[in-house]
Design a protein around this motif. Structure first.
Motif, PDB file in Angstrom:
ATOM      1  N   ALA A 422       0.838  -1.198   0.000  1.00  0.00           N
ATOM      2  CA  ALA A 422       0.000   0.000   0.000  1.00  0.00           C
ATOM      3  C   ALA A 422       0.869   1.243   0.000  1.00  0.00           C
ATOM      4  O   ALA A 422       0.604   2.210  -0.734  1.00  0.00           O
ATOM      5  CB  ALA A 422      -0.927  -0.012   1.218  1.00  0.00           C
ATOM      6  N   LYS A 423       1.924   1.247   0.817  1.00  0.00           N
ATOM      7  CA  LYS A 423       2.837   2.392   0.843  1.00  0.00           C
ATOM      8  C   LYS A 423       3.573   2.542  -0.478  1.00  0.00           C
ATOM      9  O   LYS A 423       3.762   3.657  -0.969  1.00  0.00           O
ATOM     10  CB  LYS A 423       3.834   2.232   1.998  1.00  0.00           C
ATOM     11  CG  LYS A 423       3.210   2.353   3.371  1.00  0.00           C
ATOM     12  CD  LYS A 423       4.252   2.441   4.463  1.00  0.00           C
ATOM     13  CE  LYS A 423       4.929   1.108   4.718  1.00  0.00           C
ATOM     14  NZ  LYS A 423       5.894   1.199   5.841  1.00  0.00           N
ATOM     15  N   ARG A 424       3.978   1.421  -1.049  1.00  0.00           N
ATOM     16  CA  ARG A 424       4.694   1.473  -2.327  1.00  0.00           C
ATOM     17  C   ARG A 424       3.796   2.031  -3.429  1.00  0.00           C
ATOM     18  O   ARG A 424       4.236   2.842  -4.250  1.00  0.00           O
ATOM     19  CB  ARG A 424       5.182   0.076  -2.711  1.00  0.00           C
ATOM     20  CG  ARG A 424       6.015   0.045  -4.002  1.00  0.00           C
ATOM     21  CD  ARG A 424       6.439  -1.365  -4.374  1.00  0.00           C
ATOM     22  NE  ARG A 424       7.314  -1.929  -3.359  1.00  0.00           N
ATOM     23  CZ  ARG A 424       6.979  -2.900  -2.524  1.00  0.00           C
ATOM     24  NH1 ARG A 424       5.746  -3.401  -2.550  1.00  0.00           N
ATOM     25  NH2 ARG A 424       7.832  -3.373  -1.632  1.00  0.00           N
ATOM     26  N   GLU A 425       2.533   1.624  -3.426  1.00  0.00           N
ATOM     27  CA  GLU A 425       1.600   2.069  -4.461  1.00  0.00           C
ATOM     28  C   GLU A 425       1.321   3.564  -4.332  1.00  0.00           C
ATOM     29  O   GLU A 425       1.340   4.298  -5.322  1.00  0.00           O
ATOM     30  CB  GLU A 425       0.294   1.286  -4.373  1.00  0.00           C
ATOM     31  CG  GLU A 425      -0.691   1.564  -5.489  1.00  0.00           C
ATOM     32  CD  GLU A 425      -0.209   1.069  -6.842  1.00  0.00           C
ATOM     33  OE1 GLU A 425      -0.389   1.804  -7.838  1.00  0.00           O
ATOM     34  OE2 GLU A 425       0.348  -0.045  -6.912  1.00  0.00           O
ATOM     35  N   THR A 431       8.835   7.140  -4.495  1.00  0.00           N
ATOM     36  CA  THR A 431       9.396   8.353  -5.108  1.00  0.00           C
ATOM     37  C   THR A 431       8.644   9.610  -4.690  1.00  0.00           C
ATOM     38  O   THR A 431       9.098  10.718  -4.962  1.00  0.00           O
ATOM     39  CB  THR A 431       9.369   8.246  -6.645  1.00  0.00           C
ATOM     40  OG1 THR A 431       8.010   8.100  -7.085  1.00  0.00           O
ATOM     41  CG2 THR A 431      10.200   7.054  -7.122  1.00  0.00           C
ATOM     42  N   LEU A 432       7.475   9.460  -4.025  1.00  0.00           N
ATOM     43  CA  LEU A 432       6.672  10.609  -3.611  1.00  0.00           C
ATOM     44  C   LEU A 432       6.490  10.634  -2.096  1.00  0.00           C
ATOM     45  O   LEU A 432       6.015   9.662  -1.511  1.00  0.00           O
ATOM     46  CB  LEU A 432       5.290  10.568  -4.268  1.00  0.00           C
ATOM     47  CG  LEU A 432       5.198  10.666  -5.788  1.00  0.00           C
ATOM     48  CD1 LEU A 432       3.750  10.474  -6.226  1.00  0.00           C
ATOM     49  CD2 LEU A 432       5.710  12.014  -6.267  1.00  0.00           C
ATOM     50  N   SER A 433       6.868  11.707  -1.471  1.00  0.00           N
ATOM     51  CA  SER A 433       6.570  11.994  -0.055  1.00  0.00           C
ATOM     52  C   SER A 433       6.628  10.766   0.849  1.00  0.00           C
ATOM     53  O   SER A 433       5.624  10.404   1.475  1.00  0.00           O
ATOM     54  CB  SER A 433       5.181  12.625   0.061  1.00  0.00           C
ATOM     55  OG  SER A 433       5.038  13.699  -0.815  1.00  0.00           O
ATOM     56  N   VAL A 437       3.625   9.439   3.416  1.00  0.00           N
ATOM     57  CA  VAL A 437       2.995   8.148   3.133  1.00  0.00           C
ATOM     58  C   VAL A 437       3.085   7.231   4.346  1.00  0.00           C
ATOM     59  O   VAL A 437       2.126   6.535   4.697  1.00  0.00           O
ATOM     60  CB  VAL A 437       3.636   7.498   1.892  1.00  0.00           C
ATOM     61  CG1 VAL A 437       3.158   6.058   1.735  1.00  0.00           C
ATOM     62  CG2 VAL A 437       3.309   8.304   0.637  1.00  0.00           C
ATOM     63  N   SER A 438       4.243   7.221   5.011  1.00  0.00           N
ATOM     64  CA  SER A 438       4.404   6.387   6.205  1.00  0.00           C
ATOM     65  C   SER A 438       3.459   6.830   7.314  1.00  0.00           C
ATOM     66  O   SER A 438       2.866   5.998   8.011  1.00  0.00           O
ATOM     67  CB  SER A 438       5.852   6.442   6.691  1.00  0.00           C
ATOM     68  OG  SER A 438       6.727   5.878   5.735  1.00  0.00           O
ATOM     69  N   LEU A 439       3.314   8.142   7.486  1.00  0.00           N
ATOM     70  CA  LEU A 439       2.389   8.672   8.488  1.00  0.00           C
ATOM     71  C   LEU A 439       0.960   8.279   8.156  1.00  0.00           C
ATOM     72  O   LEU A 439       0.191   7.871   9.040  1.00  0.00           O
ATOM     73  CB  LEU A 439       2.524  10.195   8.570  1.00  0.00           C
ATOM     74  CG  LEU A 439       1.631  10.914   9.592  1.00  0.00           C
ATOM     75  CD1 LEU A 439       1.972  10.450  11.003  1.00  0.00           C
ATOM     76  CD2 LEU A 439       1.806  12.426   9.481  1.00  0.00           C
ATOM     77  N   TRP A 440       0.586   8.413   6.883  1.00  0.00           N
ATOM     78  CA  TRP A 440      -0.751   7.995   6.435  1.00  0.00           C
ATOM     79  C   TRP A 440      -0.990   6.529   6.732  1.00  0.00           C
ATOM     80  O   TRP A 440      -2.068   6.143   7.214  1.00  0.00           O
ATOM     81  CB  TRP A 440      -0.876   8.254   4.929  1.00  0.00           C
ATOM     82  CG  TRP A 440      -2.012   7.537   4.264  1.00  0.00           C
ATOM     83  CD1 TRP A 440      -3.310   7.929   4.199  1.00  0.00           C
ATOM     84  CD2 TRP A 440      -1.955   6.288   3.557  1.00  0.00           C
ATOM     85  NE1 TRP A 440      -4.066   7.006   3.502  1.00  0.00           N
ATOM     86  CE2 TRP A 440      -3.255   5.989   3.092  1.00  0.00           C
ATOM     87  CE3 TRP A 440      -0.921   5.392   3.268  1.00  0.00           C
ATOM     88  CZ2 TRP A 440      -3.547   4.837   2.368  1.00  0.00           C
ATOM     89  CZ3 TRP A 440      -1.205   4.244   2.545  1.00  0.00           C
ATOM     90  CH2 TRP A 440      -2.513   3.976   2.103  1.00  0.00           C
TER      91      TRP A 440
END
Length: 464
Positions: A422-425, A431-433, A437-440
């Protein structure tokens, strides 16, 4: 638009640009949710307190869940059922997770059951104004507005049945053209038209005598109005308004290119939806208070009270037609993507042609959903549950139960099944934030499910 592949399994068009995707998402998430449902819930829940909680919920719940459904949809590039399948690190995802996809289809059916009938109501008002049956060129009374509503809406199933069929047929024509040629291209014209009509009505109503009393009611929070019911209404409205929990986001994002920045599109979608909903309130409440009308009329608010407003202003018939054109445009921008959820699933799962999938979908919903909702204001009005008729039951179960449960299940699927994928997608392969993304991910895995579950239980417990 990217050229589609030849096989059914890999055939997947993509949106021609980020703008058209955002416009389509905005259309799918605005609809009656912003122009009909949001205002009457504000009126029922005391005004400003509801608006404040709605804005907070949009940020803390709505946008994170948009990202969850976008991740699920783009990852699979499949229909809303098969989006909950595949493999993680070489291990197949258990098939029972597809139940989430089937729940989303059930929710889509539930909303379309009554949604198309609302479209029939709107067309009935437009035609009645055009043919002079409802003349708003001079002031009308509350009694006359109520009498018209009861005679032409509540107790005229044949009339509403005809106009509902007309609205379904309009959807059929556009859907036949496909996702890109039909839905995307229509949004390029429908969304600007909707915004133009909305702005005209906001400017007109804010200039009415006494309009500021309505603005005060709308924007001033009364914290005594914050109750468990308000929270469940807000939560249901966020999911309803953003088309969450019934496969729309999953289906539409399955047509996204892999390099698309889903974080930006989710934020833009949430902000635009909130803006439209707030503008709808500025369109309605100033006019209600200007003419001393009650704001807590419930689902019939815009149909029973606004005609009175239009009859008291210059060129009332013209402004009424503009308003109802706004409503029907909003309805169309939402109904097309919701239909597409079921059509795509049928087309890809049952190996039938797109035309067959369209016919089966629209036909089944019309017979099993639209007709019962039409008859709920006539021969079947005695069929009720918790004081709600068939029409209201579809609204409550889909908007306050199914959408919430499906979104909750999607959160658990992304957080506990997809995990790092999910984080990779979402980060486009990191490559983005990455920090955002980890916080989300931590938020949607450990925090948000408990918040949604607690609000949901508190809201529905008094009903059972």
């Amino acid at each position: 638009m990217q050229t589609p592949q030849t096989s059914r399994q890999t055939s997947r068009q993509t949106w021609s640009s980020s703008l058209t995707y955002i416009l389509t998402l905005a259309g799918a998430t605005i609809g009656f949710g912003a122009t009909w449902r949001f205002p009457y819930l504000v009126g029922e829940n005391g005004g400003g307190a509801y608006v404040l909680v709605f804005i907070i919920a949009m940020i803390l719940v709505g946008i994170p869940v948009i990202l969850v459904e976008n991740v699920i949809g783009r990852r699979a590039h499949k229909n809303t059922i098969d989006a909950f399948s595949g493999s993680i690190k070489g291990k197949s995802i258990p098939k029972f997770y597809k139940i989430i996809g089937y729940l989303s289809l059930l929710g889509a059916f539930g909303i379309m059951a009554y949604y198309m009938v609302l479209g029939g109501w709107v067309i009935s008002y437009i035609m009645s104004i055009l043919n002079g049956t409802l003349n708003l060129a001079s002031p009308i009374s509350k009694e006359l507005a109520l009498s018209f509503y009861e005679e032409h809406i509540e107790h005229n199933p044949l009339n509403i049945g005809i106009y509902t069929t007309l609205f379904v047929a309009l959807n059929w024509v556009i859907l036949k053209k496909g996702v890109i040629d039909g839905i995307e291209r229509s949004m390029k014209y429908l969304m600007p038209l909707l915004l133009l009509c909305l702005l005209i009505m906001v400017v007109r109503n804010l200039t009415l005598p006494g309009a500021m009393e309505g603005v005060k009611f709308y924007l001033t929070p009364d914290f005594s109005k914050i109750t468990p019911k308000l929270f469940i209404d807000v939560l249901g409205q966020v999911f309803f308004a953003l088309s969450l929990g019934f496969g729309v986001m999953i289906t539409l994002s399955s047509y996204l290119q892999k390099e698309e920045n889903m974080i930006k599109t989710a934020i833009a979608t949430g902000m635009l939806n909130t803006l439209i909903a707030l503008l709808a309130g500025f369109m309605i409440f100033p006019s209600l208070f200007s003419f001393g009308l009650e704001p807590d009329k419930g689902p019939s608010l815009v149909f029973q009270t606004l005609p009175i407003v239009f009859s008291h202003i210059y060129f009332g018939n013209v402004f009424a037609i503009i308003f109802f054109l706004l409503l029907i445009t909003a309805a169309l921008t939402t109904s097309l993507p919701i239909y597409e959820v079921i059509i795509t699933a049928l087309y890809e799962k049952c190996k039938i042609s797109r035309t067959q999938a369209i016919n089966y979908t629209l036909g089944f919903i019309f017979i099993c959903g639209n007709l019962p909702c039409i008859l709920a204001y006539g021969p079947w009005e005695h069929i009720t549950w918790q004081g709600k008729n068939i029409f209201d039951i579809f609204d409550f179960i889909s908007g306050n139960i199914l959408f919430v449960l499906t979104s909750l299940a999607s959160l658990l699927f992304a957080g506990w099944v997809l995990k790092d994928e999910a984080k990779r997608e979402l980060s486009n392969n990191y490559t983005l934030s990455p920090k955002a993304v980890s916080l989300w991910y931590v938020y949607i895995k450990f925090c948000l499910p408990f918040v949604i579950l607690a609000i949901f239980i508190a809201g529905i417990a008094p009903l059972f």
